[in-house]
Motif scaffolding. Structure first.
Motif, PDB file in Angstrom:
ATOM      1  N   UNK A  98       0.828  -1.211   0.000  1.00 36.37           N
ATOM      2  CA  UNK A  98       0.000   0.000   0.000  1.00 36.37           C
ATOM      3  C   UNK A  98       0.861   1.259   0.000  1.00 36.37           C
ATOM      4  N   UNK A  99       1.943   1.263   0.781  1.00 33.92           N
ATOM      5  CA  UNK A  99       2.864   2.406   0.790  1.00 33.92           C
ATOM      6  C   UNK A  99       3.460   2.625  -0.599  1.00 33.92           C
ATOM      7  N   UNK A 100       3.824   1.545  -1.249  1.00 33.97           N
ATOM      8  CA  UNK A 100       4.446   1.629  -2.575  1.00 33.97           C
ATOM      9  C   UNK A 100       3.440   2.143  -3.608  1.00 33.97           C
ATOM     10  N   UNK A 101       2.219   1.609  -3.558  1.00 28.84           N
ATOM     11  CA  UNK A 101       1.192   2.096  -4.492  1.00 28.84           C
ATOM     12  C   UNK A 101       0.923   3.576  -4.272  1.00 28.84           C
ATOM     13  N   UNK A 102       0.891   3.998  -3.030  1.00 29.31           N
ATOM     14  CA  UNK A 102       0.706   5.418  -2.718  1.00 29.31           C
ATOM     15  C   UNK A 102       1.860   6.252  -3.300  1.00 29.31           C
ATOM     16  N   UNK A 103       3.085   5.732  -3.207  1.00 31.88           N
ATOM     17  CA  UNK A 103       4.247   6.442  -3.758  1.00 31.88           C
ATOM     18  C   UNK A 103       4.130   6.600  -5.269  1.00 31.88           C
ATOM     19  N   UNK A 104       3.576   5.584  -5.951  1.00 28.63           N
ATOM     20  CA  UNK A 104       3.360   5.708  -7.397  1.00 28.63           C
ATOM     21  C   UNK A 104       2.336   6.789  -7.711  1.00 28.63           C
ATOM     22  N   UNK A 105       1.348   6.942  -6.838  1.00 30.14           N
ATOM     23  CA  UNK A 105       0.294   7.926  -7.064  1.00 30.14           C
ATOM     24  C   UNK A 105       0.740   9.353  -6.751  1.00 30.14           C
ATOM     25  N   UNK A 106       1.807   9.509  -6.003  1.00 29.07           N
ATOM     26  CA  UNK A 106       2.302  10.823  -5.607  1.00 29.07           C
ATOM     27  C   UNK A 106       3.331  11.342  -6.607  1.00 29.07           C
ATOM     28  N   UNK A 107       2.916  11.481  -7.848  1.00 30.09           N
ATOM     29  CA  UNK A 107       3.835  11.915  -8.900  1.00 30.09           C
ATOM     30  C   UNK A 107       4.178  13.397  -8.812  1.00 30.09           C
ATOM     31  N   UNK A 108       3.280  14.186  -8.231  1.00 30.81           N
ATOM     32  CA  UNK A 108       3.503  15.627  -8.124  1.00 30.81           C
ATOM     33  C   UNK A 108       4.123  15.965  -6.769  1.00 30.81           C
ATOM     34  N   UNK A 109       4.912  17.020  -6.730  1.00 28.16           N
ATOM     35  CA  UNK A 109       5.500  17.488  -5.481  1.00 28.16           C
ATOM     36  C   UNK A 109       4.443  18.083  -4.559  1.00 28.16           C
ATOM     37  N   UNK A 110       4.773  18.199  -3.289  1.00 29.02           N
ATOM     38  CA  UNK A 110       3.848  18.746  -2.296  1.00 29.02           C
ATOM     39  C   UNK A 110       4.532  19.897  -1.572  1.00 29.02           C
ATOM     40  N   UNK A 111       4.150  21.123  -1.903  1.00 26.29           N
ATOM     41  CA  UNK A 111       4.751  22.308  -1.278  1.00 26.29           C
ATOM     42  C   UNK A 111       4.360  22.437   0.190  1.00 26.29           C
ATOM     43  N   UNK A 112       3.336  21.697   0.620  1.00 28.36           N
ATOM     44  CA  UNK A 112       2.876  21.770   2.007  1.00 28.36           C
ATOM     45  C   UNK A 112       3.483  20.693   2.901  1.00 28.36           C
TER      46      UNK A 112
END
Length: 179
Positions: A111-125
């Motif tokens: 689940x952590x890995x799948x989430x990492x694939x979904x987080x393609x954009x940076x997060x300024x927050x």
């Protein structure tokens, strides 16, 4: 007509961890291929087109950073998450520069890995740590940066750091401190 499962390449030299991840991703309807070395991974890329890959940073005596570059050359559209128990700022930066989509520290599950694939954009927050890193963490980061500058050559890195090669090897075998 059923949808074809997405092809996933898992590359890690820890056979138990690799088997656990393989089972977890198969349960999530992925067509999973596994490799323990750079050579095995590249050989699988000759026979399969993968949409995703999970690559361990430290593959026995090899660097997963080299594999990222080779995988992206063979399959430019491949989304890669680098996974490591030996995280450092320099290896994270290099992984992203070489084409990894994300960089994830172990322990991590499917689940952590799948989430990492979904987080393609940076997060300024993203949360900024209020405490500066410890001296031990700074030492670890410095060693990783110099090791990266010397393409993973431990002897050259030890010379550049002014320490004995065996001392450096002992430091590299330890897990990095969190802070």
């Amino acid at each position: 007509m059923s949808e074809q499962p997405e092809k996933l390449l898992l590359v890690d030299d820890d056979d138990i961890f690799l088997h656990v991840l393989q089972r977890a991703f198969k349960k999530r309807n992925f067509d999973v291929q596994t490799a323990s070395t750079i050579g095995e991974a590249l050989s699988l890329c000759e026979d399969h087109i993968f949409s995703r890959a999970v690559v361990d940073l430290k593959l026995a005596e090899e660097s997963g950073l080299h594999l990222i570059e080779k995988l992206k050359h063979k399959q430019p559209d491949l989304n890669i998450v680098m996974l490591t128990g030996y995280s450092s700022i320099s290896t994270a930066v290099e992984a992203i520069k070489l084409g990894a989509l994300n960089y994830l520290c172990k322990p991590a599950d499917a689940d952590d890995i799948l989430h990492a694939f979904e987080q393609a954009q940076g997060n300024a927050d993203v949360e900024i740590n209020s405490q500066p890193p410890s001296v031990n963490r700074l030492e670890w980061e410095h060693i990783q940066r110099v090791l990266n500058e010397h393409d993973g050559n431990i002897s050259a890195t030890a010379r550049a750091l002014g320490m004995h090669r065996r001392t450096l090897q002992r430091k590299l075998q330890k897990r990095p401190v969190r802070q």
